[in-house]
Design a protein around this motif. Structure first.
Motif, PDB file in Angstrom:
ATOM      1  N   ARG A  92     -96.283 -12.373  -7.890  1.00  0.00           N
ATOM      2  CA  ARG A  92     -95.779 -11.599  -6.748  1.00  0.00           C
ATOM      3  C   ARG A  92     -94.315 -11.193  -6.877  1.00  0.00           C
ATOM      4  NH1 ARG A  92    -100.996 -11.175  -6.206  1.00  0.00           N
ATOM      5  NH2 ARG A  92    -101.964 -13.210  -5.908  1.00  0.00           N
ATOM      6  N   VAL A 122     -86.369  -7.189  -1.635  1.00  0.00           N
ATOM      7  CA  VAL A 122     -84.926  -7.428  -1.808  1.00  0.00           C
ATOM      8  C   VAL A 122     -84.205  -6.093  -1.949  1.00  0.00           C
ATOM      9  CG1 VAL A 122     -83.174  -8.367  -3.362  1.00  0.00           C
ATOM     10  CG2 VAL A 122     -85.211  -9.724  -2.831  1.00  0.00           C
ATOM     11  N   CYS A 124     -79.252 -10.142  -8.264  1.00  0.00           N
ATOM     12  CA  CYS A 124     -80.332 -10.936  -7.686  1.00  0.00           C
ATOM     13  C   CYS A 124     -81.400 -11.081  -8.760  1.00  0.00           C
ATOM     14  CB  CYS A 124     -80.900 -10.181  -6.490  1.00  0.00           C
ATOM     15  SG  CYS A 124     -81.176 -11.218  -5.105  1.00  0.00           S
ATOM     16  N   ARG A 182     -89.081 -19.330 -14.917  1.00  0.00           N
ATOM     17  CA  ARG A 182     -88.037 -20.317 -14.599  1.00  0.00           C
ATOM     18  C   ARG A 182     -86.650 -19.695 -14.681  1.00  0.00           C
ATOM     19  NH1 ARG A 182     -90.060 -25.676 -14.539  1.00  0.00           N
ATOM     20  NH2 ARG A 182     -92.149 -25.340 -13.721  1.00  0.00           N
ATOM     21  N   ILE A 221     -91.770  -9.218  -4.170  1.00  0.00           N
ATOM     22  CA  ILE A 221     -90.567  -9.858  -3.617  1.00  0.00           C
ATOM     23  C   ILE A 221     -89.337  -9.013  -3.965  1.00  0.00           C
ATOM     24  CG2 ILE A 221     -89.125 -11.938  -3.649  1.00  0.00           C
ATOM     25  CD1 ILE A 221     -91.683 -13.532  -4.375  1.00  0.00           C
ATOM     26  N   TYR A 247     -83.402 -20.038 -12.355  1.00  0.00           N
ATOM     27  CA  TYR A 247     -82.657 -21.299 -12.261  1.00  0.00           C
ATOM     28  C   TYR A 247     -81.555 -21.375 -13.308  1.00  0.00           C
ATOM     29  CZ  TYR A 247     -86.471 -22.839  -9.244  1.00  0.00           C
ATOM     30  OH  TYR A 247     -87.382 -22.949  -8.234  1.00  0.00           O
ATOM     31  N   THR A 256     -76.869 -16.513 -10.227  1.00  0.00           N
ATOM     32  CA  THR A 256     -76.870 -15.350  -9.337  1.00  0.00           C
ATOM     33  C   THR A 256     -77.629 -15.780  -8.086  1.00  0.00           C
ATOM     34  OG1 THR A 256     -79.020 -14.549 -10.110  1.00  0.00           O
ATOM     35  CG2 THR A 256     -77.065 -13.750 -11.294  1.00  0.00           C
ATOM     36  N   TYR A 257     -77.704 -14.907  -7.102  1.00  0.00           N
ATOM     37  CA  TYR A 257     -78.689 -15.135  -6.037  1.00  0.00           C
ATOM     38  C   TYR A 257     -80.063 -15.028  -6.675  1.00  0.00           C
ATOM     39  CZ  TYR A 257     -75.210 -14.927  -2.340  1.00  0.00           C
ATOM     40  OH  TYR A 257     -74.156 -15.209  -1.517  1.00  0.00           O
ATOM     41  N   GLY A 258     -81.008 -15.847  -6.260  1.00  0.00           N
ATOM     42  CA  GLY A 258     -82.297 -15.771  -6.928  1.00  0.00           C
ATOM     43  C   GLY A 258     -83.441 -16.402  -6.155  1.00  0.00           C
ATOM     44  N   ILE A 259     -84.626 -15.910  -6.453  1.00  0.00           N
ATOM     45  CA  ILE A 259     -85.848 -16.516  -5.893  1.00  0.00           C
ATOM     46  C   ILE A 259     -86.838 -16.754  -7.029  1.00  0.00           C
ATOM     47  CG2 ILE A 259     -87.816 -16.301  -4.324  1.00  0.00           C
ATOM     48  CD1 ILE A 259     -86.327 -14.281  -2.702  1.00  0.00           C
ATOM     49  N   HIS A 260     -87.280 -17.986  -7.122  1.00  0.00           N
ATOM     50  CA  HIS A 260     -88.394 -18.329  -7.993  1.00  0.00           C
ATOM     51  C   HIS A 260     -89.628 -18.246  -7.095  1.00  0.00           C
ATOM     52  CE1 HIS A 260     -90.652 -21.777 -10.212  1.00  0.00           C
ATOM     53  NE2 HIS A 260     -90.900 -20.636 -10.816  1.00  0.00           N
ATOM     54  N   GLY A 261     -90.422 -17.226  -7.267  1.00  0.00           N
ATOM     55  CA  GLY A 261     -91.440 -16.904  -6.264  1.00  0.00           C
ATOM     56  C   GLY A 261     -92.771 -17.584  -6.482  1.00  0.00           C
ATOM     57  N   ILE A 262     -93.829 -16.857  -6.254  1.00  0.00           N
ATOM     58  CA  ILE A 262     -95.174 -17.370  -6.505  1.00  0.00           C
ATOM     59  C   ILE A 262     -95.846 -16.479  -7.540  1.00  0.00           C
ATOM     60  CG2 ILE A 262     -95.617 -18.705  -4.425  1.00  0.00           C
ATOM     61  CD1 ILE A 262     -96.729 -16.218  -3.112  1.00  0.00           C
TER      62      ILE A 262
END
Ligand SMILES: Cc1ncc(C[n+]2csc(CCOP(=O)(O)OP(=O)(O)O)c2C)c(N)n1
Ligand code: SF4
Ligand SMILES: [Mg+2]
Lengths: 346, 616
Positions: free
Chosen positions: A83, A91, A57, A67, A87, A70, A74-80
């Motif tokens: 933070r 996870v 992740c 960035r 996050i 992207y 993998t599974y991923g989050i581009h957060g804020i």
């Protein structure tokens, strides 16, 4: 080779390759940006760690560095902004069997996200943090950051900055960090070594990557990691090895009274045996902190895995508490809960 | 137990308030009195009235702690506006609470506490025992401290312990007045002080002596009787709104099969939810006390991505801190329950008091076009149900949901008919199937417009989401103008679609008439009582009390049609009324607002309603 035997993350015997992690997205960092090399290192490391590819992740905040998710499949989050550490914590706690990685910048983690950064380290949540330290705010086009050297002229400091920068390693140790490595973006081998060690480490791993922003802070690290100077300005530590540097490995660190000193081997009766041996696994952070703070001109800057000490992780302790509660509590489901304590029939 | 037969005064409902210094044990006393009322079958509602300071100076008005309870032989909707029986253990508590006593109320006082110093500290010039302060009330002036010590004198109890037991003496007197059985309280002492048998004995003796004393002095010539209420058959318990909220979330986690994750930061009056959930690790609840509210919600977003029923609980200032992250949950279309136990604002405002002034914040308080589902609970007990529904809607519609409760609901308690988990509605989150070749992050179910939930670890579904706008269906980053329009419209339509899955708005009373009273959230008790009272007087008044705020129930427009006038009552300056006006521009909206950190009083509501009925 690497020993991952006692890892909580789910393992797989399927041989993976770089292609398993390549994303179909166009990489949009500037040509010549140091971030490209970091991506290349990650693509080398992930297939070799031995986890199922679905268990990675990648979490980030905001910035050029952020960035990153992207660009890896993998599974991923581009957060804020700022933070990512919070996050990532969610996870990892929600599923400790995941291998959680975080990409972040010096602004993202040391300015707006400073609070989360120190607290994730203090808790020792098992996540691997790639901190792209380019000493500048790249994405917003060149304002100074908390690691910009004092006096540096940037878009928001036309007369030079008037604030003291953070030394990342010092901050990490101050927050009771259990793992700290510093690596240059121009040495992919050193980066991948540190990433493997970080993956092995149970707890929060901080990898400070001296990354070049070719557009807004070009050559910011060159005084240290530049080809011409690096022999005398970089000391690469290896666990169990004497801490030597210099073109001919003829300089090293010794401890005199309570301070580190640079000594020349063969001069003043100093031999290799007098040079300090690196012990990354020492729980006491004393020497690690001193190493993390060293910098030219009087000292070399220390690279490699400076600290990798074993301490319980937050996620393991939480799982243990859950397990204990499940075993010992009389309340096994919500019906039990609803009917617990004082109740009566009408 | 009663030797002499006393005449009985039957009362439909009675409000009793216990007040004293912080150390006088008023919460415990009130709680025990309420438990007995519940046992004999009264319906009831209670509310603790804590001082804002943890350790306020002794015997000052600032240090008064109170516990109000309202019990009845019919359904109880509020904790009561004015008090029938006031138990005041010191001058300061009398000073602070006499204004809430009904004319002719019974007031039980510990005269031993009215020494010169305490009287002065309370701000009285003359002791209220000596002037006409209590003239219009039925005051029972008892030297309770002395009598308590007297009852224990043969037991070798030290002075301090004896003094501390005087609340049980007062409780004994009250039990006589209401002709209550002492046995349940004895039993309670036996379990509470299992490890300290001497305390069991002390408390039993004092309670019994208080009772006997009241009998001897004939404290009240008649018995106040509140008969059992006709309540639906079932198992009951007492519950506060905050505990009910916590349990509702646990219930939703169990039903949905999604483990509960709470990322939260303490703040009054929401902290109890965090504390309660911390106790339930045996149910798999992972509770993370974060370094601030932002980390609380962001950790929850991470946990939601990872497949948890993720929640964050807070009050107004905390909701402000969370707003940017709520936007992230909206654009990533992840389920997330945000509980806001509202308090008085702005800023730190009135932390321990209640308001409904965060409605705008819940509806609109974010950057960009950023719709979320908004639901509001209306009683302490139905916090359970609406927390459950907030979770259900959020999970099934893949949309963050804000649950609004308030300090009054959170701290207050009511009787709760214990539901069975098998009767709770099913919760079916739209989980994506492993290796589904057609999986796309933003492919939607046409009925709900919800996207699928593909959680890390699942084979064949690796994908990235994030705060940057994404291309419709495929989910890659997109800055295309038309795509942004489409995604904005879809996010809004998805929330509007929720209206297909919630109940229609009910009207209490006729669907047509002179006046429609509208209220929402935590004011249900008082507004319902006021409307009921007017309906009993034959007035053409109906009530629509809203729990589903965004989206509104589908029939809302129709509900508004049938009345000459509409009055929207809320504890803010008019946030719901403006929201309704925006959606249903009609000329006949009136409003009734109060922003004092206090609940509505029934008579101020009926006054306003009558005025509207009379005005042309
Ligand atoms: C709440 C918020 N404030 C400000 C910004 C603007 N912003 C985006 S990235 C950034 C700084 C990034 O610097 P760094 O973390 O060092 O990342 P880099 O681009 O250098 O990799 C700022 C200030 C934002 N996106 N969100
Ligand atoms: S602005 Fe700097 S940090 Fe950002 S992509 Fe370009 S070179 Fe890299
Ligand atoms: Mg930067």
């Amino acid at each position: 080779m690497q020993d991952f035997a006692n890892m909580t993350v789910e393992r797989s015997n399927v041989q993976l390759t770089k292609a398993d992690f390549e994303s179909d997205q166009m990489v949009k960092w500037c040509p010549g940006c140091g971030a490209h090399a970091i991506l290349a290192a990650v693509e080398r490391v992930f297939p070799k760690i031995g986890y199922r590819k679905e268990n990675f992740c990648m979490i980030s905040g905001i910035g050029c560095s952020s960035r990153f998710p992207y660009y890896v499949n993998t599974y991923g989050i581009h957060g804020i902004h700022g933070r990512a550490a919070a996050i990532s914590t969610g996870v990892k706690l929600a599923n400790p069997r995941l291998s959680v990685w975080m990409a972040t910048g010096d602004g993202d983690s040391l300015a707006i996200g400073g609070n989360h950064f120190i607290h994730v380290i203090r808790r020792n949540v098992d996540i691997n943090i790639l901190l792209f330290n380019n000493q500048i705010y790249g994405l917003t086009k060149g304002q100074y950051s908390p690691t910009t050297p004092m006096g540096k002229v940037t878009k928001t400091s036309p007369q030079g900055t008037i604030e003291h920068p953070f030394t990342v390693g010092e901050l990490v140790m101050g927050a009771q960090g259990t793992f700290f490595a510093r690596v240059p973006d121009n040495n992919i081998g050193m980066m991948t070594d540190a990433m493997f060690e970080a993956a092995k480490h149970d707890g929060t791993s901080i990898m400070e990557i001296m990354q070049n922003c070719i557009i807004f802070a070009d050559k910011a690290h060159n005084d240290v990691i530049g080809k011409e100077v690096k022999d005398d300005t970089m000391l690469v530590v290896k666990n169990g090895q004497p801490m030597v540097f210099g073109k001919n490995s003829d300089k090293g660190l010794i401890l005199r009274d309570t301070r580190l000193e640079v000594a020349e081997i063969g001069k003043n009766g100093i031999t290799l045996d007098d040079i300090l041996i690196h012990d990354a696994y020492n729980q006491d952070p004393g020497i690690h902190l001193m190493l993390a703070k060293l910098a030219p001109p009087l000292f070399p800057m220390v690279f490699g895995v400076i600290r990798a000490a074993m301490f319980p992780t937050y996620d393991d302790l939480l799982e243990e508490q859950l397990k204990y509660a499940k075993e010992t509590s009389a309340i096994k489901n919500v019906d039990d809960l609803l009917n617990s304590g004082d109740t009566w029939e009408i | 137990m009663t030797k002499k037969k006393r005449p009985v005064i039957e009362r439909e409902s009675v409000v009793v308030k216990f007040v004293g210094d912080s150390g006088d044990g008023m919460q415990l006393t009130g709680g025990m009195f309420s438990d007995v009322a519940a046992l004999v079958g009264n319906d009831l509602a209670t509310f603790p009235d804590f001082p804002a300071e943890i350790r306020a100076p002794q015997n000052t008005v600032a240090g008064v702690s109170g516990f109000q309870m309202h019990m009845g032989s019919s359904k109880i909707y509020t904790t009561g506006d004015l008090v029938d029986v006031l138990v005041a253990m010191n001058p300061a508590s009398l000073k602070a609470n006499l204004k809430w006593a009904k004319k002719g109320a019974t007031i039980l006082l510990d005269t031993d506490a009215f020494d010169e110093k305490s009287v002065e500290k309370a701000g009285y010039k003359v002791s209220p025992l000596d002037d006409d302060t209590l003239e219009t009330y039925h005051a029972i002036k008892s030297p309770m401290t002395m009598l308590t010590k007297e009852s224990l004198k043969d037991m070798g109890v030290d002075n301090k312990t004896a003094e501390r037991s005087k609340n049980m003496f007062a409780l004994g007197i009250l039990f006589y007045i209401f002709n209550r059985d002492l046995k349940p309280s004895f039993k309670y002492f036996e379990t509470k002080f299992k490890k300290k048998p001497e305390l069991v004995e002390i408390n039993k003796v004092v309670l019994q002596q208080g009772y006997n004393y009241a009998e001897t002095i004939e404290a009240l010539e008649s018995v106040i009787q509140v008969s059992p209420a006709h309540m639906e058959k079932g198992r009951y318990r007492n519950i506060t709104g905050n505990v009910a909220t916590a349990w509702g979330l646990l219930a939703a986690a169990e039903k949905s099969g999604r483990p509960l994750f709470l990322g939260s930061y303490p703040i009054t009056p929401a902290t109890e939810i965090l504390m309660e959930l911390s106790k339930h690790k045996s149910l798999g609840a992972k509770v993370f006390q974060a370094e601030d509210e932002i980390a609380g919600i962001c950790s929850s977003i991470g946990a939601s991505f990872t497949g948890s029923l993720a929640c964050t609980t807070t009050s107004g200032p905390g909701l402000s801190l969370k707003s940017e992250a709520i936007g992230l949950a909206v654009i990533t279309e992840l389920p997330l329950v945000i509980v806001n136990v509202q308090r008085g604002g702005p800023s730190t405002g009135l932390p321990t008091k209640s308001e409904q002034s965060d409605l705008y914040q819940a509806l609109f308080g974010r950057n960009g076009e950023c719709p979320v589902i908004v639901v509001a609970a209306s009683t302490a007990e139905n916090c359970f149900y609406f927390a459950y529904m907030a979770a259900k809607l959020s999970l099934e519609h893949m949309t963050p949901t804000i649950l609004l409760t308030d300090g009054y609901l959170g701290f207050g308690s009511t009787l709760f008919r214990i539901p069975k988990m098998k009767d709770m509605p099913a919760i079916n989150p739209p989980m994506a199937e492993a290796n589904d070749p057609d999986y796309k992050p933003y492919r939607r179910n046409p009925e709900t417009l919800a996207r699928q939930w593909a959680i890390p670890g699942t084979e064949g579904l690796r994908h990235r989401i994030g705060g940057l706008e994404k291309e419709n269906i495929i989910g890659t980053v997109s800055t295309d103008p038309m795509n942004h329009q489409i995604m904005t419209d879809l996010r809004a339509a998805k929330v509007e679609k929720v209206a297909d899955f919630i109940p229609e708005q009910e009207i209490e009373g006729a669907p047509e008439g002179d006046l429609l009273v509208i209220s929402w959230g935590g004011t249900y008790g008082s507004v319902h009582s006021a409307v009921k009272q007017m309906q009993n007087e034959g007035k053409s008044v109906s009530l629509a009390h809203f729990n589903y705020i965004m989206p509104l129930p589908k029939n809302t427009g129709k509900v508004l049609q049938g009345f000459k006038k509409i009055v929207v009552c809320e504890l803010n300056s008019g946030q719901f009324v403006n929201y309704l006006k925006m959606k249903f521009p009609m000329p006949n909206f009136h409003q009734f607002n109060k922003v004092q950190g206090l609940p509505f009083m029934i008579n101020e509501l009926t006054d306003r309603f009558n005025q509207l009925l009379e005005e042309k």
